[in-house]
Each structure stands twice: as C-alpha cells, then as structure tokens.
Motif scaffolding. Structure first.
Motif, PDB file in Angstrom:
ATOM      1  N   ASN A 174      -8.660  -4.148  14.356  1.00 58.63           N
ATOM      2  CA  ASN A 174      -9.815  -3.230  13.770  1.00 58.63           C
ATOM      3  C   ASN A 174     -10.431  -1.913  15.122  1.00 58.63           C
ATOM      4  O   ASN A 174     -10.229  -0.983  14.685  1.00 58.63           O
ATOM      5  CB  ASN A 174     -11.025  -3.626  12.829  1.00 58.63           C
ATOM      6  N   GLU A 175     -10.518  -2.680  16.139  1.00 55.22           N
ATOM      7  CA  GLU A 175     -11.361  -2.679  17.022  1.00 55.22           C
ATOM      8  C   GLU A 175     -10.878  -1.903  17.880  1.00 55.22           C
ATOM      9  O   GLU A 175     -10.836  -0.880  18.251  1.00 55.22           O
ATOM     10  CB  GLU A 175     -11.871  -3.409  17.383  1.00 55.22           C
TER      11      GLU A 175
ATOM     12  N   ARG B 262      -9.848   1.577  15.800  1.00 56.81           N
ATOM     13  CA  ARG B 262     -11.053   2.336  16.227  1.00 56.81           C
ATOM     14  C   ARG B 262     -11.338   3.567  17.200  1.00 56.81           C
ATOM     15  O   ARG B 262     -11.542   4.566  17.488  1.00 56.81           O
ATOM     16  CB  ARG B 262     -12.604   1.775  15.976  1.00 56.81           C
ATOM     17  N   THR B 263     -10.961   2.565  17.910  1.00 56.07           N
ATOM     18  CA  THR B 263     -10.538   3.059  19.562  1.00 56.07           C
ATOM     19  C   THR B 263      -9.694   4.150  20.223  1.00 56.07           C
ATOM     20  O   THR B 263      -9.940   5.708  19.886  1.00 56.07           O
ATOM     21  CB  THR B 263     -10.181   1.954  20.815  1.00 56.07           C
TER      22      THR B 263
ATOM     23  N   LEU C  31      -8.366   5.723  17.237  1.00 55.24           N
ATOM     24  CA  LEU C  31      -9.263   7.060  16.499  1.00 55.24           C
ATOM     25  C   LEU C  31     -10.176   7.918  16.977  1.00 55.24           C
ATOM     26  O   LEU C  31      -9.581   9.347  17.526  1.00 55.24           O
ATOM     27  CB  LEU C  31      -9.311   6.644  15.092  1.00 55.24           C
ATOM     28  N   ASP C  32     -10.928   6.986  17.790  1.00 55.59           N
ATOM     29  CA  ASP C  32     -12.230   7.504  18.524  1.00 55.59           C
ATOM     30  C   ASP C  32     -11.537   8.595  20.031  1.00 55.59           C
ATOM     31  O   ASP C  32     -12.269   9.913  20.058  1.00 55.59           O
ATOM     32  CB  ASP C  32     -13.536   6.616  19.130  1.00 55.59           C
TER      33      ASP C  32
ATOM     34  N   PHE D  66     -16.690   9.377  13.280  1.00 53.59           N
ATOM     35  CA  PHE D  66     -15.675   8.628  12.377  1.00 53.59           C
ATOM     36  C   PHE D  66     -16.799   7.964  11.035  1.00 53.59           C
ATOM     37  O   PHE D  66     -17.014   7.989   9.633  1.00 53.59           O
ATOM     38  CB  PHE D  66     -15.112   7.210  12.745  1.00 53.59           C
ATOM     39  N   GLU D  67     -18.129   8.248  11.238  1.00 52.52           N
ATOM     40  CA  GLU D  67     -18.808   6.889  10.760  1.00 52.52           C
ATOM     41  C   GLU D  67     -19.291   8.381   9.418  1.00 52.52           C
ATOM     42  O   GLU D  67     -20.143   7.658   8.315  1.00 52.52           O
ATOM     43  CB  GLU D  67     -20.112   6.724  11.076  1.00 52.52           C
TER      44      GLU D  67
ATOM     45  N   GLN E 174     -12.403   6.364   5.506  1.00 52.44           N
ATOM     46  CA  GLN E 174     -12.348   5.642   6.524  1.00 52.44           C
ATOM     47  C   GLN E 174     -11.017   4.641   6.448  1.00 52.44           C
ATOM     48  O   GLN E 174     -10.905   4.408   7.459  1.00 52.44           O
ATOM     49  CB  GLN E 174     -13.285   4.704   7.209  1.00 52.44           C
TER      50      GLN E 174
ATOM     51  N   LYS F 196      -7.764   4.063   8.946  1.00 50.08           N
ATOM     52  CA  LYS F 196      -7.303   2.728   9.350  1.00 50.08           C
ATOM     53  C   LYS F 196      -5.994   2.218   8.889  1.00 50.08           C
ATOM     54  O   LYS F 196      -5.666   1.924   9.692  1.00 50.08           O
ATOM     55  CB  LYS F 196      -8.619   1.803   9.176  1.00 50.08           C
TER      56      LYS F 196
END
Length: 169
Positions: A78-79, A82-83, A85-86, A95-96, A103, A107
C-alpha cells in the motif's frame, strides 16, 4: 426450438422419429457483478482500508487465486503504491480528496500495472472501468479512465520498471 432453463434446445435429426437428437446451446447470460473478479477485489480492498475489516476470506471462485493475489498484494504494498501514485500524478493531485471507492480502484489498478506485466494496460483499464460502473457515476468513470491511462503509461515505461525493480529487490 425449445427453450429450457439451461439454454436453447434445438431439434436436429433425420425424418425417422427415433433419430431425434437434441443439442443444447448455451444462452447468452447478462453480466453479473458478483462473478466479476475486479468487483470482488474492489469490495475486499474497500472493506480492509476503510471499514477496517480484518477478516479477509476468499470464497470459492474460479479466479480465487487471482483475486487473493491482487487483494493481499495491494494491502502489503500500500505505501509503495501511494508513493507511486503521488509521484506519477504530480503535486496538484491530492489523493485524499478523491472518493474512497475511487481511491480503492486506483490502488488495485496500480498494483496490477506494477506487478502483473503479463496483463495489457488496456485490459486492466477496461476491466476496472467495467467494474467501476457499479460504484461510480459516468463523470467519475471518465475521469478514472483518464487517470488510469496516465498512470499506466507512466508506470509501464522501461525507466519505471528499472526503478521499481531496484526499489523492491
């Protein structure tokens, strides 16, 4: 022709009454979201990320191994996802601020882009867009299409694969 619950029954045979042979042909079935593996993936991940559902069970399904691989892989990485995607979507993308289902779809699709190189980008996008029709409105689906296309192209470049492999191993 006779129609049954299993399909269409067609009478074929000669003029002799004892030579009546019936062939059952499969009728077209409508798309059932319960059988779509990516709908199940989205539901499982949503439950894990936002409902804190710690009991992940995978019922009998013909794509059980695939579903389990995507769900557990997305949770485990997951981390990193997220990295990615950012970094790929830029600073103006927050993203939030996206819907939780949105979301979750991003993912899961990003995991497939990164760790399922045998699947085409177009197939991954098409499958998640078809699945998203059960959760999102048309305008959101169009936006999702643009985002998935952008992410997929950026992640599947040669330079991205070299960077990912160095980071993982």
């Amino acid at each position: 022709k006779y129609e049954t619950s299993q399909g269409k029954k067609e009478k074929r045979g000669g003029s002799c009454p004892s030579s009546n042979i019936y062939f059952i042909t499969k009728m077209r079935t409508n798309f059932n979201p319960k059988n779509n593996p990516r709908v199940i993936i989205i539901q499982k991940l949503y439950g894990k990320f936002y409902n804190e559902d710690n009991d992940l069970d995978f019922p009998k399904h013909r794509f059980k191994k695939f579903i389990k691989d995507i769900v557990l892989g997305t949770i485990e990485r997951n981390e990193l996802i997220r990295t990615e995607l950012d970094s790929k979507l830029g600073e103006e993308f927050v993203f939030e601020n996206l819907d939780k289902v949105f979301q979750t779809i991003l993912k899961a699709a990003t995991y497939e882009f990164l760790y399922k190189p045998n699947l085409s980008i177009n197939i991954i996008i098409k499958e998640y867009l078809n699945s998203s029709n059960f959760f999102l409105e048309d305008a959101q689906t169009k936006y999702l299409n643009a985002l998935l296309d952008n992410i997929g192209k950026k992640l599947r470049t040669t330079n991205a694969w070299i960077w990912i492999n160095k980071k993982i191993f």
